[in-house]
Scaffold this motif. Structure first.
Motif, PDB file in Angstrom:
ATOM      1  N   UNK A   1       0.823  -1.198   0.000  1.00 54.49           N
ATOM      2  CA  UNK A   1       0.000   0.000   0.000  1.00 54.49           C
ATOM      3  C   UNK A   1       0.860   1.253   0.000  1.00 54.49           C
ATOM      4  N   UNK A   2       0.231   2.359  -0.397  1.00 51.98           N
ATOM      5  CA  UNK A   2       0.895   3.657  -0.315  1.00 51.98           C
ATOM      6  C   UNK A   2       0.725   4.172   1.110  1.00 51.98           C
ATOM      7  N   UNK A   3       1.616   3.758   1.975  1.00 49.83           N
ATOM      8  CA  UNK A   3       1.555   4.135   3.383  1.00 49.83           C
ATOM      9  C   UNK A   3       2.969   4.111   3.956  1.00 49.83           C
ATOM     10  N   UNK A   4       3.209   4.862   5.022  1.00 46.39           N
ATOM     11  CA  UNK A   4       4.548   4.878   5.617  1.00 46.39           C
ATOM     12  C   UNK A   4       4.946   3.505   6.148  1.00 46.39           C
TER      13      UNK A   4
ATOM     14  N   UNK B   1      10.044  -1.409  11.240  1.00 48.60           N
ATOM     15  CA  UNK B   1      10.670  -1.847   9.980  1.00 48.60           C
ATOM     16  C   UNK B   1      11.672  -0.810   9.486  1.00 48.60           C
ATOM     17  N   UNK B   2      11.326   0.458   9.648  1.00 44.58           N
ATOM     18  CA  UNK B   2      12.227   1.522   9.205  1.00 44.58           C
ATOM     19  C   UNK B   2      13.533   1.496   9.997  1.00 44.58           C
ATOM     20  N   UNK B   3      13.432   1.317  11.323  1.00 46.88           N
ATOM     21  CA  UNK B   3      14.635   1.269  12.168  1.00 46.88           C
ATOM     22  C   UNK B   3      15.478   0.039  11.831  1.00 46.88           C
ATOM     23  N   UNK B   4      14.813  -1.076  11.588  1.00 42.34           N
ATOM     24  CA  UNK B   4      15.540  -2.300  11.230  1.00 42.34           C
ATOM     25  C   UNK B   4      16.278  -2.132   9.913  1.00 42.34           C
ATOM     26  N   UNK B   5      15.601  -1.527   8.932  1.00 44.05           N
ATOM     27  CA  UNK B   5      16.233  -1.328   7.622  1.00 44.05           C
ATOM     28  C   UNK B   5      17.478  -0.444   7.747  1.00 44.05           C
TER      29      UNK B   5
ATOM     30  N   UNK C   1       6.434   8.180   3.530  1.00 41.35           N
ATOM     31  CA  UNK C   1       5.997   8.911   4.720  1.00 41.35           C
ATOM     32  C   UNK C   1       4.971   9.988   4.375  1.00 41.35           C
ATOM     33  N   UNK C   2       5.045  10.510   3.145  1.00 38.14           N
ATOM     34  CA  UNK C   2       4.114  11.559   2.734  1.00 38.14           C
ATOM     35  C   UNK C   2       2.674  11.062   2.604  1.00 38.14           C
ATOM     36  N   UNK C   3       2.503   9.735   2.597  1.00 37.30           N
ATOM     37  CA  UNK C   3       1.156   9.173   2.509  1.00 37.30           C
ATOM     38  C   UNK C   3       0.575   8.861   3.893  1.00 37.30           C
ATOM     39  N   UNK C   4       1.140   9.459   4.923  1.00 38.82           N
ATOM     40  CA  UNK C   4       0.633   9.261   6.275  1.00 38.82           C
ATOM     41  C   UNK C   4      -0.810   9.755   6.382  1.00 38.82           C
TER      42      UNK C   4
ATOM     43  N   UNK D   1      18.962   8.382  -2.476  1.00 36.71           N
ATOM     44  CA  UNK D   1      17.813   7.809  -3.181  1.00 36.71           C
ATOM     45  C   UNK D   1      16.969   6.964  -2.221  1.00 36.71           C
ATOM     46  N   UNK D   2      17.652   6.225  -1.368  1.00 37.61           N
ATOM     47  CA  UNK D   2      17.000   5.422  -0.330  1.00 37.61           C
ATOM     48  C   UNK D   2      16.133   6.314   0.559  1.00 37.61           C
ATOM     49  N   UNK D   3      16.716   7.406   1.041  1.00 38.45           N
ATOM     50  CA  UNK D   3      15.992   8.325   1.926  1.00 38.45           C
ATOM     51  C   UNK D   3      14.806   8.973   1.212  1.00 38.45           C
TER      52      UNK D   3
END
Length: 427
Positions: A47-50, A55-59, A119-122, A110-112
């Motif tokens: 989905x288009x969601x943050x 998961x973000x911290x793990x990545x 995150x913009x789809x919050x 690019x990753x960021x």
């Protein structure tokens, strides 16, 4: 901690948990580790969601650990140093290898950008329509925002594809791949395709219009055939002994022309179908590559390319649903992502969206200063041979070409909507 211990044990053992020394190379083990990490973290991004905070911290934690290897891949360069008596002396110092120095920071950005886009789809749990009597600006705001996010992700996709293609092109063609090839391009391509490529007047778009590109399998088969023919033609051009199995009866000029045409076809295929699986040549290069730096660059750029393509496809799905809602006659048709690839923005933009003060190339965005890098390379390598200097400058110019493919534009009406953030110029 236990998971990280297990992962690093697999890396050290080359994925051979028996400890018998029959594991894969360090380069392939690292490549697999980055690929598997991305699959476990981004595999559920439907989905288009943050991303979740966990998961973000793990990545970020685990990709940093895998990329830290590149900090210790260095090269020796000559440097001037003053001795105690004031005289100049030349010493050899180490610096991070130039391809890693250029591309790892670029890939991190690019990753960021991709994570920021998600995150913009919050709080955007669904896409809805406003009332008919609402102002036009209110009706178009969500659509313009979504289109802008798609354009940003498209730029990331182009950049990741350019870096990945450059890394793969620098990898050596494995001998076992060469041994599996026929001895001439006609046998690889087939009579029909060979005749189409070797005609006097060649049009790549016309050529592709005659090919059956209706399925992923057929596109990949064409790509495999063309890449094999390019390898064959290059070997024939480099073969000095005309009596050998790789000798050529066709003139060098024609052989170069055929190769250039085939390269053009591959480029168009890559642009039209970025979601196509890797070719047989790419898989072979990755499997037998021994250069750890190249393995990390290739795998990191590949997973970012894959994520960008996935996100852009999700945005395309929503835009297509919006289009069908506004054009009910298309309601019975399904979008084919294979033949209807995400294209550049077609929504009308205001004048500030055209090239101007808000436009910048990828090299500007990444903070790459090629002019100063050229000068620095010459200064540090003042004691090196001309051959070394030429090689480094050639790599910088190649990366500059790839970087300038992408132009990032920010319309003024989106200044406060987040998305692409202004970078600081740093290496």
């Amino acid at each position: 901690m236990e998971q990280m211990k297990e992962r690093f044990a697999k890396l050290l053992l080359g994925e051979d948990m028996s400890g018998g020394g029959k594991g894969v190379s360090s380069a392939l083990a690292l490549s697999n580790a980055i690929t598997n990490l991305a699959a476990s973290v981004f595999g559920e991004q439907w989905r288009l969601e943050p991303m979740s905070a966990e998961r973000k911290a793990r990545w970020r934690k685990e990709i940093d650990l895998l990329l830290c290897v590149t900090d210790y891949i260095v090269e020796f360069v000559a440097s001037q140093q003053k001795s105690k008596d004031g005289s100049d002396m030349e010493i050899m110092v180490t610096r991070q290898r130039i391809d890693l120095h250029m591309n790892i920071p670029a890939l991190r950005k690019l990753d960021a950008m991709l994570i920021d886009c998600l995150d913009n789809f919050k709080d955007q749990n669904e896409f809805y329509y406003v009332s008919r009597d609402a102002p036009d600006s209110e009706k178009d705001a969500a659509r313009k925002f979504l289109q802008y996010q798609k354009d940003c992700v498209n730029q990331v996709l182009k950049a990741a594809m350019a870096i990945n293609a450059n890394v793969l092109s620098e990898m050596e063609v494995p001998e076992n791949y060469i041994e599996s090839l026929p001895k001439n391009g006609r046998a690889s391509l087939g009579d029909s395709i060979y005749r189409s490529i070797t005609v006097e007047f060649f049009d790549p778009d016309q050529f592709l219009s005659t090919m059956d590109l209706s399925s992923e399998h057929k596109i990949l088969d064409l790509k495999n055939r063309i890449e094999a023919s390019i390898v064959i033609w290059k070997r024939k051009m480099n073969q000095k002994d005309g009596k050998s199995a790789w000798g050529s009866a066709v003139s060098l000029e024609k052989r170069e022309l055929f190769e250039e045409r085939a390269e053009t076809i591959l480029l168009i295929l890559k642009q039209r179908f970025p979601g196509i699986p890797q070719s047989a040549l790419d898989i072979s290069k990755i499997q037998y590559n021994q250069d750890i730096g190249q393995a990390i660059l290739e795998s990191y750029s590949r997973i970012l390319e894959s994520l960008a393509y996935t996100v852009m496809s999700r945005i395309e799905d929503v835009l297509y649903a919006d289009y069908v809602t506004r054009n009910p006659s298309y309601a019975g048709q399904k979008r084919n992502p294979l033949t209807e690839m995400p294209q550049e923005s077609t929504l009308p933009m205001d004048e500030t969206a055209t090239e101007g003060p808000n436009s910048m190339t990828l090299s500007d965005f990444m903070g790459w200063n090629f002019e100063s890098n050229d000068t620095e390379a010459k200064k540090e390598s003042s004691g090196n041979s001309d051959e070394t200097i030429k090689e480094e400058n050639s790599n910088l110019k190649l990366t500059e070409k790839l970087a300038n493919i992408v132009t990032i534009k920010k319309p003024s009406y989106l200044e406060n909507l987040g998305g692409l953030r202004s970078p600081t110029a740093r290496h």
